[in-house]
Design a protein around this motif. Structure first.
Motif, PDB file in Angstrom:
ATOM      1  N   GLU A  28      -2.456  -8.814  -1.827  1.00 31.82           N
ATOM      2  CA  GLU A  28      -3.649  -9.357  -1.171  1.00 31.82           C
ATOM      3  C   GLU A  28      -3.431  -9.641   0.312  1.00 31.82           C
ATOM      4  OE1 GLU A  28      -4.594 -12.846  -3.439  1.00 31.82           O
ATOM      5  OE2 GLU A  28      -5.766 -11.718  -4.912  1.00 31.82           O
ATOM      6  N   SER A  29      -2.187  -9.740   0.742  1.00 36.69           N
ATOM      7  CA  SER A  29      -1.907 -10.088   2.135  1.00 36.69           C
ATOM      8  C   SER A  29      -2.322  -8.981   3.107  1.00 36.69           C
ATOM      9  CB  SER A  29      -0.434 -10.433   2.327  1.00 36.69           C
ATOM     10  OG  SER A  29       0.376  -9.280   2.217  1.00 36.69           O
ATOM     11  N   ASP A  30      -2.399  -7.760   2.615  1.00 37.40           N
ATOM     12  CA  ASP A  30      -2.820  -6.637   3.472  1.00 37.40           C
ATOM     13  C   ASP A  30      -3.322  -5.521   2.547  1.00 37.40           C
ATOM     14  OD1 ASP A  30      -3.156  -4.543   5.254  1.00 37.40           O
ATOM     15  OD2 ASP A  30      -1.263  -4.899   6.307  1.00 37.40           O
ATOM     16  N   THR A  31      -4.552  -5.650   2.092  1.00 38.36           N
ATOM     17  CA  THR A  31      -5.084  -4.726   1.077  1.00 38.36           C
ATOM     18  C   THR A  31      -5.210  -3.291   1.576  1.00 38.36           C
ATOM     19  OG1 THR A  31      -7.348  -5.353   1.668  1.00 38.36           O
ATOM     20  CG2 THR A  31      -6.330  -6.520  -0.178  1.00 38.36           C
ATOM     21  N   GLU A  32      -5.289  -3.099   2.877  1.00 37.32           N
ATOM     22  CA  GLU A  32      -5.448  -1.741   3.411  1.00 37.32           C
ATOM     23  C   GLU A  32      -4.124  -1.005   3.556  1.00 37.32           C
ATOM     24  OE1 GLU A  32      -7.810  -1.489   6.924  1.00 37.32           O
ATOM     25  OE2 GLU A  32      -9.345  -2.839   6.116  1.00 37.32           O
ATOM     26  N   ASN A  33      -3.047  -1.728   3.817  1.00 40.17           N
ATOM     27  CA  ASN A  33      -1.788  -1.066   4.173  1.00 40.17           C
ATOM     28  C   ASN A  33      -0.638  -1.264   3.194  1.00 40.17           C
ATOM     29  OD1 ASN A  33      -2.689   0.050   6.735  1.00 40.17           O
ATOM     30  ND2 ASN A  33      -2.786  -2.064   7.409  1.00 40.17           N
ATOM     31  N   ILE A  34      -0.696  -2.290   2.352  1.00 37.98           N
ATOM     32  CA  ILE A  34       0.400  -2.535   1.407  1.00 37.98           C
ATOM     33  C   ILE A  34       0.030  -1.929   0.055  1.00 37.98           C
ATOM     34  CG2 ILE A  34       1.737  -4.251   0.135  1.00 37.98           C
ATOM     35  CD1 ILE A  34       1.658  -6.038   2.559  1.00 37.98           C
ATOM     36  N   THR A  35       0.924  -1.096  -0.439  1.00 43.61           N
ATOM     37  CA  THR A  35       0.746  -0.474  -1.754  1.00 43.61           C
ATOM     38  C   THR A  35       1.965  -0.784  -2.607  1.00 43.61           C
ATOM     39  OG1 THR A  35       1.705   1.583  -0.946  1.00 43.61           O
ATOM     40  CG2 THR A  35      -0.705   1.401  -0.883  1.00 43.61           C
ATOM     41  N   GLU A  36       1.813  -0.517  -3.892  1.00 42.74           N
ATOM     42  CA  GLU A  36       2.888  -0.805  -4.839  1.00 42.74           C
ATOM     43  C   GLU A  36       3.254   0.484  -5.569  1.00 42.74           C
ATOM     44  OE1 GLU A  36       3.501  -4.200  -8.201  1.00 42.74           O
ATOM     45  OE2 GLU A  36       1.600  -3.136  -8.184  1.00 42.74           O
ATOM     46  N   PRO A  43       9.527  -2.584  -9.069  1.00 38.05           N
ATOM     47  CA  PRO A  43       8.299  -2.612  -8.272  1.00 38.05           C
ATOM     48  C   PRO A  43       8.636  -2.725  -6.781  1.00 38.05           C
ATOM     49  CG  PRO A  43       8.599  -4.696  -9.425  1.00 38.05           C
ATOM     50  CD  PRO A  43       9.705  -3.796  -9.860  1.00 38.05           C
ATOM     51  N   PHE A  44       8.280  -1.681  -6.044  1.00 36.73           N
ATOM     52  CA  PHE A  44       8.468  -1.640  -4.597  1.00 36.73           C
ATOM     53  C   PHE A  44       7.128  -1.828  -3.917  1.00 36.73           C
ATOM     54  CE2 PHE A  44      12.628   0.010  -5.234  1.00 36.73           C
ATOM     55  CZ  PHE A  44      13.291  -0.053  -4.023  1.00 36.73           C
ATOM     56  N   PHE A  45       7.132  -2.544  -2.831  1.00 36.15           N
ATOM     57  CA  PHE A  45       5.933  -2.699  -2.009  1.00 36.15           C
ATOM     58  C   PHE A  45       6.182  -1.918  -0.729  1.00 36.15           C
ATOM     59  CE2 PHE A  45       6.283  -6.340  -4.758  1.00 36.15           C
ATOM     60  CZ  PHE A  45       5.019  -6.383  -5.323  1.00 36.15           C
ATOM     61  N   LYS A  46       5.181  -1.132  -0.354  1.00 35.98           N
ATOM     62  CA  LYS A  46       5.308  -0.300   0.838  1.00 35.98           C
ATOM     63  C   LYS A  46       4.214  -0.644   1.827  1.00 35.98           C
ATOM     64  CE  LYS A  46       7.740   3.399  -1.409  1.00 35.98           C
ATOM     65  NZ  LYS A  46       7.869   4.818  -1.607  1.00 35.98           N
ATOM     66  N   PHE A  47       4.559  -0.542   3.091  1.00 41.95           N
ATOM     67  CA  PHE A  47       3.620  -0.764   4.185  1.00 41.95           C
ATOM     68  C   PHE A  47       3.429   0.574   4.875  1.00 41.95           C
ATOM     69  CE2 PHE A  47       2.995  -1.817   8.735  1.00 41.95           C
ATOM     70  CZ  PHE A  47       1.756  -2.426   8.625  1.00 41.95           C
ATOM     71  N   LYS A  48       2.208   1.093   4.799  1.00 43.41           N
ATOM     72  CA  LYS A  48       1.890   2.410   5.357  1.00 43.41           C
ATOM     73  C   LYS A  48       2.884   3.462   4.861  1.00 43.41           C
ATOM     74  CE  LYS A  48      -0.401   0.615   9.431  1.00 43.41           C
ATOM     75  NZ  LYS A  48      -0.481   0.606  10.896  1.00 43.41           N
ATOM     76  N   LYS A  49       3.168   3.412   3.559  1.00 41.90           N
ATOM     77  CA  LYS A  49       4.044   4.345   2.851  1.00 41.90           C
ATOM     78  C   LYS A  49       5.516   4.222   3.227  1.00 41.90           C
ATOM     79  CE  LYS A  49       0.313   7.554   2.045  1.00 41.90           C
ATOM     80  NZ  LYS A  49      -0.163   8.916   2.085  1.00 41.90           N
ATOM     81  N   LYS A  50       5.877   3.163   3.930  1.00 44.49           N
ATOM     82  CA  LYS A  50       7.279   2.898   4.292  1.00 44.49           C
ATOM     83  C   LYS A  50       7.754   1.668   3.518  1.00 44.49           C
ATOM     84  CE  LYS A  50       7.231   5.766   7.904  1.00 44.49           C
ATOM     85  NZ  LYS A  50       8.058   6.781   8.312  1.00 44.49           N
ATOM     86  N   MET A  51       9.015   1.659   3.152  1.00 43.23           N
ATOM     87  CA  MET A  51       9.587   0.577   2.362  1.00 43.23           C
ATOM     88  C   MET A  51       9.419  -0.776   3.059  1.00 43.23           C
ATOM     89  SD  MET A  51      13.400   0.337   0.720  1.00 43.23           S
ATOM     90  CE  MET A  51      13.591   2.045   1.021  1.00 43.23           C
ATOM     91  N   LEU A  52       8.981  -1.775   2.274  1.00 36.58           N
ATOM     92  CA  LEU A  52       8.758  -3.121   2.790  1.00 36.58           C
ATOM     93  C   LEU A  52       9.649  -4.126   2.055  1.00 36.58           C
ATOM     94  CD1 LEU A  52       6.968  -5.011   4.584  1.00 36.58           C
ATOM     95  CD2 LEU A  52       5.355  -5.070   2.698  1.00 36.58           C
ATOM     96  N   CYS A  53       9.494  -4.196   0.726  1.00 37.53           N
ATOM     97  CA  CYS A  53      10.293  -5.117  -0.077  1.00 37.53           C
ATOM     98  C   CYS A  53      10.198  -4.715  -1.539  1.00 37.53           C
ATOM     99  CB  CYS A  53       9.824  -6.555   0.112  1.00 37.53           C
ATOM    100  SG  CYS A  53       8.123  -6.875  -0.365  1.00 37.53           S
ATOM    101  N   TYR A  54      11.046  -5.319  -2.357  1.00 36.17           N
ATOM    102  CA  TYR A  54      10.983  -5.062  -3.794  1.00 36.17           C
ATOM    103  C   TYR A  54      11.435  -6.289  -4.559  1.00 36.17           C
ATOM    104  CZ  TYR A  54      16.057  -4.196  -3.712  1.00 36.17           C
ATOM    105  OH  TYR A  54      17.415  -4.316  -3.562  1.00 36.17           O
TER     106      TYR A  54
END
Length: 115
Positions: A28-36, A43-54
């Motif tokens: 929810e912190s960035d619904t447009e750019n953060i995907t799972e 479970p990895f979270f990506k920001f604009k398809k780049k690794m963010l955290c897991y």
């Protein structure tokens, strides 16, 4: 159930609820750019398809944690590197209040390092 949901439902309570809440807040912190995605069974979270955290579980500490990419650039006393070169982890203690603001601030900081 999709594989990501299966990952969470294999975890016992109260850890499951804590991680599902954290997952929701991150997405929810960035619904447009953060995907799972599910990578390496985690479970990895990506920001604009780049690794963010897991999210993962530490057998050493017997706690779940969130691991931040570009953690080597983050400076916070609760972050642990334990010899990792690019990642730092934040242990999650489900018996204490979840530091949501800290986690979201760290995610915002990591996003600055992603090109």
């Amino acid at each position: 159930m999709n594989p990501i949901q299966e990952y969470f439902y294999r975890i016992d309570e109260p850890e499951r609820s804590t991680l599902l809440f954290l997952r929701k807040k991150i997405l929810e912190s960035d619904t447009e750019n953060i995907t799972e995605t599910l990578s390496f069974g985690l479970p990895f979270f990506k920001f604009k398809k780049k690794m963010l955290c897991y999210l993962y579980y530490s057998k050493k500490h017997k706690k779940h944690y969130i691991s931040f990419y570009h953690g080597d650039r983050l400076d916070h006393p609760l972050l642990i590197s334990e010899g990792r070169k690019k990642f730092k982890i934040l242990l999650i203690d489900e018996s204490e209040d979840l530091p949501v603001d800290l986690i979201l601030n760290l995610i915002t900081e990591v996003k600055q390092y992603i090109k």
